[in-house]
Scaffold this motif. Structure first.
Motif, mmCIF file in Angstrom:
data_model
loop_
_atom_site.group_PDB
_atom_site.id
_atom_site.type_symbol
_atom_site.label_atom_id
_atom_site.label_comp_id
_atom_site.label_asym_id
_atom_site.label_seq_id
_atom_site.Cartn_x
_atom_site.Cartn_y
_atom_site.Cartn_z
ATOM 1 N N THR A 179 0.827 -1.203 0.000
ATOM 2 C CA THR A 179 0.000 0.000 0.000
ATOM 3 C C THR A 179 0.863 1.256 0.000
ATOM 4 N N VAL A 180 0.253 2.386 -0.332
ATOM 5 C CA VAL A 180 0.948 3.677 -0.297
ATOM 6 C C VAL A 180 1.423 3.975 1.120
ATOM 7 N N ARG A 181 0.569 3.729 2.108
ATOM 8 C CA ARG A 181 0.934 4.012 3.504
ATOM 9 C C ARG A 181 2.166 3.227 3.928
ATOM 10 N N PHE B 76 5.259 4.740 2.404
ATOM 11 C CA PHE B 76 5.638 5.990 3.060
ATOM 12 C C PHE B 76 6.344 5.717 4.385
ATOM 13 N N ASP C 124 3.968 -0.223 -7.535
ATOM 14 C CA ASP C 124 4.004 1.219 -7.792
ATOM 15 C C ASP C 124 3.368 2.020 -6.662
ATOM 16 N N LYS C 125 2.381 1.440 -5.978
ATOM 17 C CA LYS C 125 1.777 2.138 -4.847
ATOM 18 C C LYS C 125 2.796 2.328 -3.726
ATOM 19 N N SER D 111 5.197 5.001 -4.745
ATOM 20 C CA SER D 111 4.655 6.361 -4.656
ATOM 21 C C SER D 111 4.654 6.847 -3.210
ATOM 22 N N GLY D 112 4.429 5.937 -2.264
ATOM 23 C CA GLY D 112 4.551 6.301 -0.857
ATOM 24 C C GLY D 112 5.974 6.690 -0.506
ATOM 25 N N LEU E 42 -0.669 4.898 -12.180
ATOM 26 C CA LEU E 42 -0.031 5.734 -11.159
ATOM 27 C C LEU E 42 1.433 5.980 -11.463
ATOM 28 N N THR F 273 3.008 10.077 -11.166
ATOM 29 C CA THR F 273 3.836 10.632 -10.102
ATOM 30 C C THR F 273 4.822 11.640 -10.675
#
Length: 334
Positions: free
Chosen positions: A220-222, A225, A246-247, A250-251, A277, A281
């Protein structure tokens, strides 16, 4: 013995093998040893000279199980499956959404009225349920298996190992050696294969994997990150980050921005999948493109052959991936 010939159960009992083995022999499937095949044929001869008539092609709708939100990755696969089934004149029964993960489906498929076969995408069910479904004689195909499945279960996936290897090799050619790996769940076949490809490319560059540079979690993005913040806050931070998808990548981009790191001047970041996505970005992501549409189409092709009682020469199909280089990766900073 009746004029209709022996049943599959009769043959299995006489030959001392399982019903599933007899079924494989009668349908001319692979993964049956010559000795076992001869034993079954001998039992057929001794019981009446001919086996049961080959059953006609299975009719009915195709049950598609994808217990995830149909966005990005999964949506592309399911859309391809639906379009290809329509070309074959087959109706689709869809079982999707995260809530579907908590529903026991596989044990009931063989007895569902109007269902001829199934395609299951990244099945969360334990391998024992998949094996039991296969032994029942119900035709199905797996797209992107979560864990290793027997070779006589039809499956389609991308070449996760080769994709990850090419991505890491791209970074090592740019001079990167301290590469952080934001890995997927540790119990996923794709995650294990991508980690192995990453390790292989590092070894080719004369570097060993540093376990301190690996963080595993949900794709996940979270997670991307938080995992990136953790690795980039270390005293000796990595010069590049690889996201499980990719998620996640992106995070990691968001984490780099929060820390004031420029991408790719201070830090290179790459992903996997090449969903929309990746191009949206800033900077656009270097990634590995999976042939998601082709995976769906080939899964349907394999299932149609199973439904029509044809022999499958290749039960596990692994499709090539492509390295897509964009602006998020560059030479290691000095």
């Amino acid at each position: 013995m009746t004029g209709q010939g022996p049943t599959v159960r009769d043959i299995a009992s006489h030959a001392g093998v399982s019903i599933a083995t007899v079924s494989r022999v009668l349908n001319d499937q692979e993964h049956v040893s010559p000795g076992t095949r001869e034993l079954v044929q001998q039992a057929i001869d001794e019981l009446g000279g001919r086996g049961p008539r080959r059953r006609p092609a299975r009719t009915g709708a195709v049950f598609v199980r994808c217990p995830y939100l149909l966005t990005d990755y999964f949506g592309l696969i399911v859309s391809s499956i639906a379009e290809t089934l329509d070309l074959h004149g087959r109706q689709l029964v869809l079982n999707a959404g995260e809530a579907a993960q908590h529903t026991s489906v596989l044990p009931t498929l063989a007895n569902r009225p109007g269902i001829g076969g199934a395609i299951v995408v990244l099945p969360p069910e334990p391998g024992e349920e998949l094996v039991a479904l296969q032994e029942s004689g119900f035709p199905f195909v797996i797209v992107d298996p979560r864990e290793n499945v027997p070779r006589d279960i039809a499956a389609v996936s991308a070449s996760h190992f080769a994709g990850a290897r090419s991505l890491t090799a791209h970074l090592t050619e740019l001079g990167h050696r301290r590469i952080g790996l934001l890995a997927g769940p540790e119990n996923w076949l794709a995650g294990n294969a991508r980690r192995a490809g990453h390790i292989a490319a590092l070894a080719e560059a004369g570097t060993l994997l540093d376990p301190r540079l690996v963080v595993a979690g949900q794709p996940t993005v979270r997670f991307g990150f938080e995992a990136a913040l953790h690795l980039l806050s270390a005293e000796e931070r990595p010069t590049a980050l690889l996201g499980f998808n990719d998620k996640v990548a992106s995070g990691a981009l968001a984490a780099a921005a929060q820390l004031g790191l420029r991408v790719p001047e201070d830090l290179s970041i790459a992903g996997f999948d090449d969903i929309d996505l990746a191009e949206a970005t800033r900077p656009a992501l270097t990634t590995v493109r999976q042939p998601l549409g082709e995976m769906g189409r080939i899964a349907v092709g394999l299932l149609i052959r199973l439904l029509e009682r044809h022999r499958l020469d290749a039960l596990h199909v692994e499709l090539a991936t492509d390295l897509i280089i964009r602006e998020s990766t560059g030479p290691v900073g000095h």
